[in-house]
Design a protein around this motif. Structure first.
Motif, mmCIF file in Angstrom:
data_model
loop_
_atom_site.group_PDB
_atom_site.id
_atom_site.type_symbol
_atom_site.label_atom_id
_atom_site.label_comp_id
_atom_site.label_asym_id
_atom_site.label_seq_id
_atom_site.Cartn_x
_atom_site.Cartn_y
_atom_site.Cartn_z
ATOM 1 N N LEU A 37 12.738 72.716 59.799
ATOM 2 C CA LEU A 37 13.363 74.018 60.018
ATOM 3 C C LEU A 37 13.869 74.640 58.714
ATOM 4 N N PHE A 38 13.784 73.902 57.611
ATOM 5 C CA PHE A 38 14.339 74.350 56.330
ATOM 6 C C PHE A 38 13.280 75.153 55.581
ATOM 7 N N ALA A 39 13.489 76.486 55.495
ATOM 8 C CA ALA A 39 12.516 77.360 54.839
ATOM 9 C C ALA A 39 12.722 77.420 53.334
ATOM 10 N N GLY A 40 13.965 77.215 52.855
ATOM 11 C CA GLY A 40 14.202 77.259 51.419
ATOM 12 C C GLY A 40 15.526 77.909 51.087
ATOM 13 N N LEU A 41 15.736 78.114 49.779
ATOM 14 C CA LEU A 41 16.977 78.668 49.258
ATOM 15 C C LEU A 41 16.699 79.981 48.533
ATOM 16 N N LEU A 42 17.629 80.914 48.677
ATOM 17 C CA LEU A 42 17.552 82.217 48.019
ATOM 18 C C LEU A 42 18.722 82.330 47.058
ATOM 19 N N ALA A 43 18.428 82.679 45.795
ATOM 20 C CA ALA A 43 19.481 82.787 44.783
ATOM 21 C C ALA A 43 19.329 84.070 43.996
ATOM 22 N N VAL A 44 20.446 84.719 43.708
ATOM 23 C CA VAL A 44 20.458 85.910 42.873
ATOM 24 C C VAL A 44 20.785 85.488 41.443
ATOM 25 N N VAL A 45 20.016 85.971 40.495
ATOM 26 C CA VAL A 45 20.183 85.608 39.086
ATOM 27 C C VAL A 45 21.473 86.216 38.541
ATOM 28 N N ASP A 46 22.260 85.387 37.854
ATOM 29 C CA ASP A 46 23.441 85.845 37.128
ATOM 30 C C ASP A 46 23.335 85.295 35.714
ATOM 31 N N LEU A 47 23.347 86.163 34.727
ATOM 32 C CA LEU A 47 23.188 85.747 33.338
ATOM 33 C C LEU A 47 24.311 84.820 32.879
ATOM 34 N N ALA A 48 25.450 84.856 33.579
ATOM 35 C CA ALA A 48 26.570 83.994 33.201
ATOM 36 C C ALA A 48 26.324 82.535 33.578
ATOM 37 N N ASN A 49 25.364 82.289 34.448
ATOM 38 C CA ASN A 49 25.054 80.936 34.884
ATOM 39 C C ASN A 49 23.928 80.347 34.056
ATOM 40 N N ASP A 50 23.963 79.039 33.867
ATOM 41 C CA ASP A 50 22.916 78.358 33.126
ATOM 42 C C ASP A 50 21.670 78.220 33.994
ATOM 43 N N PRO A 51 20.526 78.759 33.580
ATOM 44 C CA PRO A 51 19.341 78.776 34.457
ATOM 45 C C PRO A 51 18.825 77.383 34.816
ATOM 46 N N VAL A 52 18.851 76.451 33.868
ATOM 47 C CA VAL A 52 18.352 75.105 34.148
ATOM 48 C C VAL A 52 19.296 74.382 35.104
ATOM 49 N N GLU A 53 20.599 74.537 34.880
ATOM 50 C CA GLU A 53 21.579 73.916 35.774
ATOM 51 C C GLU A 53 21.425 74.465 37.195
ATOM 52 N N VAL A 54 21.273 75.783 37.301
ATOM 53 C CA VAL A 54 21.115 76.390 38.624
ATOM 54 C C VAL A 54 19.845 75.875 39.296
ATOM 55 N N HIS A 55 18.726 75.904 38.577
ATOM 56 C CA HIS A 55 17.464 75.428 39.147
ATOM 57 C C HIS A 55 17.573 73.989 39.621
ATOM 58 N N ASP A 56 18.083 73.114 38.765
ATOM 59 C CA ASP A 56 18.120 71.694 39.100
ATOM 60 C C ASP A 56 19.084 71.423 40.254
ATOM 61 N N TYR A 57 20.179 72.173 40.313
ATOM 62 C CA TYR A 57 21.112 71.993 41.423
ATOM 63 C C TYR A 57 20.469 72.403 42.738
ATOM 64 N N LEU A 58 19.828 73.561 42.759
ATOM 65 C CA LEU A 58 19.168 74.003 43.988
ATOM 66 C C LEU A 58 18.043 73.045 44.370
ATOM 67 N N TRP B 45 15.959 84.253 31.099
ATOM 68 C CA TRP B 45 16.609 83.374 32.085
ATOM 69 C C TRP B 45 15.565 82.753 33.004
ATOM 70 N N MET B 46 14.699 83.580 33.563
ATOM 71 C CA MET B 46 13.678 83.065 34.469
ATOM 72 C C MET B 46 12.621 82.234 33.734
ATOM 73 N N SER B 47 12.390 82.511 32.464
ATOM 74 C CA SER B 47 11.451 81.697 31.690
ATOM 75 C C SER B 47 11.982 80.279 31.522
ATOM 76 N N GLN B 48 13.296 80.151 31.386
ATOM 77 C CA GLN B 48 13.887 78.813 31.316
ATOM 78 C C GLN B 48 13.782 78.094 32.658
ATOM 79 N N VAL B 49 13.911 78.844 33.740
ATOM 80 C CA VAL B 49 13.672 78.258 35.064
ATOM 81 C C VAL B 49 12.229 77.765 35.162
#
Length: 387
Positions: free
Chosen positions: A169-190, A224-228
């Motif tokens: 039943l899990f379709a996935g996660l939706l995240a809005v980009v914030d430049l104040a957040n670390d892109p790699v940390e956000v990606h790996d956490y999600l 930011w997205m390139s680092q993701v």
């Protein structure tokens, strides 16, 4: 010679089953944008509106011979409709669409209200669930707080963990980009929640009200997205997809995508509000009051009528002609498609502008394409125009 009018039918029907929310995201295009219409709409969709919507979807299915459609339950926060009422809505929709048509139900939620009762209902109708989460608690709580200014992260994480107990039943996660957040940390956490898909989106902005940047001369969102992208490729143990990046890969390889945020394919989604009114692109609320309205409703108008509304028809039939001259001459236009419609707007020129994320998209697309070429992929003809 007159242009041959060919329209692509709707295949995704977004039902606003609730028009209230239990958290207060500061970037929300429904409640915290220039258009405040949602606050005056019914708090939840009534069964009469759901039945009328389903009847219109059924007509559309029959008229265009559709074998499958997507019905997305949205809000506000759709779980505020309540389990019993949602069961009635799902039943009304399923009954109103021909049994020969496969209906894929999807729901987007902040996850805070998920329970076993909800998951039991979703099992019954095969509803897959996407959850909005912007990253680790500190990152998420930059924008996604309760109405009392408290963190929403713990409740969302609890909902995700409950959903993971039924991974189908899990379709996935939706995240809005914030430049104040670390892109790699956000990606790996999600990614640690093992979602099948992570869907990143840029915050809505226009040329009149551009998105926040630390340095406007730098394509910060593209960086930011390139680092993701690099983190995603560097971790072969992850099994999830990143939708924006996979769309760029597909479009760069010559695949004609159907997403509205990228590419030149005509849009195939339509929004039905809680009062039964029909909208084209509801995110146009970030542009201005009434920008998303068509003036139609499911009680009095067919979806084919909406399909031929000028606000939608020009996007179907004009292809690159609907874009700014700068976009029409750009070699990346078949991939970026000129950017997402709301992000092109200015008071002076309407939607005939490059996206406010033009430089970011160009940087990201070229980064992804460079990676593809290094791995031996053959790219499609990215400068080709849609007919």
């Amino acid at each position: 010679m007159a242009r041959l009018e060919v329209t692509v039918p709707f295949r995704t029907f977004i039902l606003k089953v609730a028009n209230r929310c239990n958290i207060d995201c500061d970037y929300c295009f429904v409640f915290n944008s220039k258009d405040q219409a949602a606050r005056h709409l019914p708090a939840r969709m009534g069964l009469d509106a759901a039945r009328a919507a389903a009847r219109r979807v059924g007509e559309h299915v029959m008229a265009h011979g559709l074998r499958a459609v997507h019905v997305v339950l949205h809000g506000g926060e759709p779980l505020l409709a309540g389990v019993r009422h949602m069961a009635g809505l799902l039943g009304a929709v399923r009954e109103g669409i021909p049994a020969s048509t496969e209906v894929h139900f999807e729901l987007q939620t902040n996850g805070t209200l998920l329970s076993d009762a909800w998951l039991d209902l979703f099992e019954r109708y095969g509803v897959v669930v996407g959850v909005s989460l912007d990253g680790p608690p500190a990152a998420n709580d930059r924008h996604r707080l309760t109405h009392h200014g408290r963190s929403s992260a713990a409740a969302t994480i609890r909902g995700i963990e409950l959903l993971r107990s039924r991974p189908h039943l899990f379709a996935g996660l939706l995240a809005v980009v914030d430049l104040a957040n670390d892109p790699v940390e956000v990606h790996d956490y999600l990614a640690s929640f093992e979602p099948p898909v992570i869907d990143f989106g840029f915050p809505h902005g226009t040329h009149d009200d551009p998105p926040h940047r630390n340095d406007p001369s730098v394509p910060e969102y593209g960086l930011w997205m390139s680092q993701v992208h690099d983190a995603w490729l560097d971790r072969p143990d992850h099994q999830h997809s990143v939708r924006m990046l996979e769309d760029i890969v597909a479009l760069s390889s010559g695949v004609r995508s159907s997403v509205e945020t990228l590419g030149l394919a005509p849009p195939t989604s339509v929004v039905i509000e809680s009062d039964g009114s029909i909208e084209g692109v509801d995110t146009l609320r970030s542009v201005g009051e009434g920008a998303s309205l068509l003036g139609f409703d499911v009680f009095n108008h067919s979806l084919d009528t909406a399909l031929h509304h000028p606000k939608l028809l020009h996007r179907q039939q004009e292809g690159t002609a609907a874009l700014a001259q700068q976009c029409r001459s750009c070699p990346l236009v078949a991939v970026c498609g000129g950017g997402y419609l709301p992000h092109r707007f200015s008071t002076d020129r309407g939607y005939r502008n490059p996206s406010v994320y033009c430089a970011d998209l160009a940087y990201l697309i070229q980064h992804v394409q460079g990676s593809l070429q290094r791995h031996g992929w053959a790219l499609g003809t990215t400068a080709s125009a849609a007919p």
